[in-house]
Design a protein around this motif. Structure first.
Motif, short mmCIF file in Angstrom:
data_model
loop_
_atom_site.label_atom_id
_atom_site.label_comp_id
_atom_site.label_asym_id
_atom_site.label_seq_id
_atom_site.Cartn_x
_atom_site.Cartn_y
_atom_site.Cartn_z
N SER A 243 33.13 -24.05 -9.17
CA SER A 243 33.04 -25.37 -9.81
C SER A 243 34.40 -26.06 -9.82
N PHE A 244 34.41 -27.34 -9.43
CA PHE A 244 35.59 -28.19 -9.52
C PHE A 244 35.18 -29.51 -10.17
N MET A 245 36.16 -30.23 -10.71
CA MET A 245 35.91 -31.61 -11.12
C MET A 245 35.53 -32.42 -9.89
N LEU A 246 34.50 -33.26 -10.03
CA LEU A 246 34.07 -34.09 -8.91
C LEU A 246 35.16 -35.07 -8.50
N ALA A 247 35.24 -35.35 -7.20
CA ALA A 247 36.12 -36.42 -6.73
C ALA A 247 35.80 -37.70 -7.49
N ARG A 248 36.80 -38.37 -7.97
CA ARG A 248 36.56 -39.50 -8.89
C ARG A 248 35.66 -40.58 -8.30
N PRO A 249 35.78 -40.92 -6.99
CA PRO A 249 34.86 -41.94 -6.47
C PRO A 249 33.40 -41.49 -6.45
N GLN A 250 33.15 -40.18 -6.57
CA GLN A 250 31.77 -39.68 -6.60
C GLN A 250 31.33 -39.28 -8.00
N SER A 251 32.14 -39.60 -9.02
CA SER A 251 31.75 -39.30 -10.40
C SER A 251 30.55 -40.14 -10.80
N PRO A 252 29.71 -39.64 -11.71
CA PRO A 252 28.50 -40.38 -12.09
C PRO A 252 28.84 -41.67 -12.84
N PRO A 253 28.12 -42.74 -12.56
CA PRO A 253 28.35 -43.99 -13.27
C PRO A 253 27.74 -43.93 -14.67
N PRO A 254 28.18 -44.80 -15.59
CA PRO A 254 27.53 -44.86 -16.90
C PRO A 254 26.05 -45.21 -16.73
N LEU A 255 25.21 -44.61 -17.56
CA LEU A 255 23.78 -44.85 -17.41
C LEU A 255 23.36 -46.24 -17.89
N GLY A 256 24.10 -46.78 -18.86
CA GLY A 256 23.74 -48.11 -19.35
C GLY A 256 22.44 -48.09 -20.13
N LEU A 257 21.69 -49.18 -20.09
CA LEU A 257 20.45 -49.31 -20.84
C LEU A 257 19.39 -48.39 -20.25
N LEU A 258 18.77 -47.57 -21.09
CA LEU A 258 17.75 -46.65 -20.63
C LEU A 258 16.47 -47.39 -20.27
N PRO A 259 15.71 -46.88 -19.30
CA PRO A 259 14.43 -47.52 -18.96
C PRO A 259 13.40 -47.31 -20.07
N ASP A 260 12.28 -47.97 -19.95
CA ASP A 260 11.18 -47.80 -20.90
C ASP A 260 10.51 -46.46 -20.61
N LEU A 261 10.84 -45.46 -21.42
CA LEU A 261 10.34 -44.11 -21.16
C LEU A 261 8.89 -43.91 -21.59
N ASP A 262 8.28 -44.94 -22.15
CA ASP A 262 6.85 -44.86 -22.47
C ASP A 262 6.00 -45.34 -21.30
N ALA A 263 6.62 -45.95 -20.30
CA ALA A 263 5.89 -46.39 -19.12
C ALA A 263 5.72 -45.21 -18.18
N GLY A 264 5.13 -45.44 -17.03
CA GLY A 264 5.02 -44.39 -16.03
C GLY A 264 3.70 -43.65 -16.07
N THR A 265 3.56 -42.71 -15.16
CA THR A 265 2.33 -41.94 -14.99
C THR A 265 2.60 -40.50 -15.36
N GLU A 266 1.70 -39.91 -16.14
CA GLU A 266 1.85 -38.54 -16.59
C GLU A 266 0.98 -37.57 -15.79
N ARG A 267 1.47 -36.33 -15.69
CA ARG A 267 0.67 -35.26 -15.10
C ARG A 267 1.23 -33.92 -15.57
N PRO A 268 0.41 -32.88 -15.62
CA PRO A 268 0.94 -31.54 -15.89
C PRO A 268 1.81 -31.09 -14.72
N THR A 269 2.79 -30.24 -15.01
CA THR A 269 3.66 -29.74 -13.95
C THR A 269 3.86 -28.24 -14.10
N SER A 270 3.89 -27.55 -12.98
CA SER A 270 4.08 -26.11 -13.02
C SER A 270 5.54 -25.74 -13.25
#
Length: 370
Positions: A243-270
């Protein structure tokens, strides 16, 4: 150098030889000629529990001994803060460090370098690994690129003081350094999400790229890739959960405003979100969802484990209900479907260890196979 520093260094090299990180006389001789403490004169940060760090300066008791332990030593916090800038403790993220010597020397051994080869190092850091490389190969065969100009300046001064003068470049290491190429070997002392095309283009056919491939799910492995005549590259993972610190240009961006997590399609998953608690499973999942970040939220009295693709906006939320896992997804890509399919192939293959896998890079992207 003091007799005590030499004694500590010899003791460390003996430990690394016994542990298998240091395997050849050539690299031992190079490491024995480089004083690690000379690259840590500005001090380092010691973990103080939780997210807290406290400075250890050159005049503090135990500073020299710590320089010769097989430990990574944090040298910068939050992009600009140095040990001498802090009194007491600080609670911010580390952004630069001196990598533990066993990993530095293991990687130099794994690089399979020979006298006369031209090497590009991505991530100068303190300059310690650069000094070992240049001591073994000679100054004129080593080029090192550092993204952070202040880090680069301190490393350059330390190298100069030790009489080591490789080519030092300040800039984006993901672009390599074409002016000094082509190279026989490229070694990265930072983590990367994907291997840059520039590195392949700047490596001789038959040459090797040694890099730690990881991602925003925080699992990574060391890969040794051979560059081919057709401009592709492939090679094995070497194992060890490096493990190393990620190269700074490839570091994750801030997530900002979260999406509407009540939307979308549900299904069981193994495959439930708990599969991501395992390092190897998480590493494999990253190849299916390379731009996904993970967070856990408590919603309606239950934990929901959320993956969000910071590039496309696709997301998946997983939760347990009555002893089974449910996946809810939305966006242009069905993130959890891709993760489930990738992990399914791995399970079908018998869940092989990471070092049984091969990474291949083509114009179509980066893939993992067994």
């Amino acid at each position: 150098m003091t007799d005590h520093a030499q004694q500590l260094r010899t003791q460390l090299l003996n430990e690394l030889t016994a542990g298998g990180s240091l395997r050849t006389e050539e690299w031992r001789a190079a490491a024995d000629a480089v004083a690690r403490h000379e690259f840590l004169r500005g001090g380092f940060f010691r973990h103080a529990g939780g997210a807290a760090w406290e400075p250890v300066l050159q005049d503090d008791p135990g500073w020299l001994e710590a320089c010769y332990r097989d430990e990574s030593l944090v040298t910068q916090i939050a992009g600009t803060i140095l040990p001498q800038d802090v009194r007491g403790q600080i609670m911010r993220e580390p952004t630069s460090s001196s990598t533990l010597p066993s990993l530095v020397l293991r990687m130099l051994e794994d690089l399979q370098v020979e006298p006369g080869m031209r090497v590009l190092e991505i991530g100068t850091g303190t300059g310690y690994s650069t000094a070992v490389l240049a001591t073994r190969l000679g100054d004129d065969l080593v080029t090192s690129v550092e993204y952070d100009s202040d880090v680069a300046s301190r490393a350059g001064a330390a190298l100069w003081d030790q009489g080591v003068h490789p080519t030092l470049v300040t800039g984006d290491g993901l672009l390599g350094h074409a002016e000094g190429g082509p190279y026989d070997r490229i070694i990265a002392t930072c983590g990367i999400k994907t291997v840059p095309t520039a590195w392949i283009e700047q490596t001789q056919p038959g040459g090797i790229i040694l890099a730690t491939i990881g991602g925003w799910l925080h699992a990574s492995e060391l890969a040794r890739l051979t560059v081919h005549e057709d401009g592709t590259a492939s090679g094995p993972l070497l194992g060890g959960q490096v493990s190393f610190m990620l190269a700074r240009p490839q570091s994750p961006p801030p997530l900002g405003l979260l999406p509407d997590l009540d939307a979308g399609t549900e299904r069981p998953t193994s495959a439930g979100a708990d599969v991501l608690d395992d390092w190897t499973s998480r590493f494999i999942a990253q190849f299916a969802a390379p731009n996904a970040q993970r967070l856990t939220l408590n919603r309606d009295g239950r934990d929901e484990h959320v993956l969000i693709d910071a590039v496309t906006g696709s997301w998946a939320a997983l939760y347990e209900e009555s002893g089974r896992w449910i996946a809810r997804q939305s966006g242009p890509d069905l993130l959890w479907n891709a993760v489930e399919e990738q992990l399914g192939r791995w399970h079908t293959a018998g869940r092989p260890a990471a070092e049984k896998a091969t990474v291949t890079l083509t114009e179509q992207g980066q893939t993992l196979t067994w």
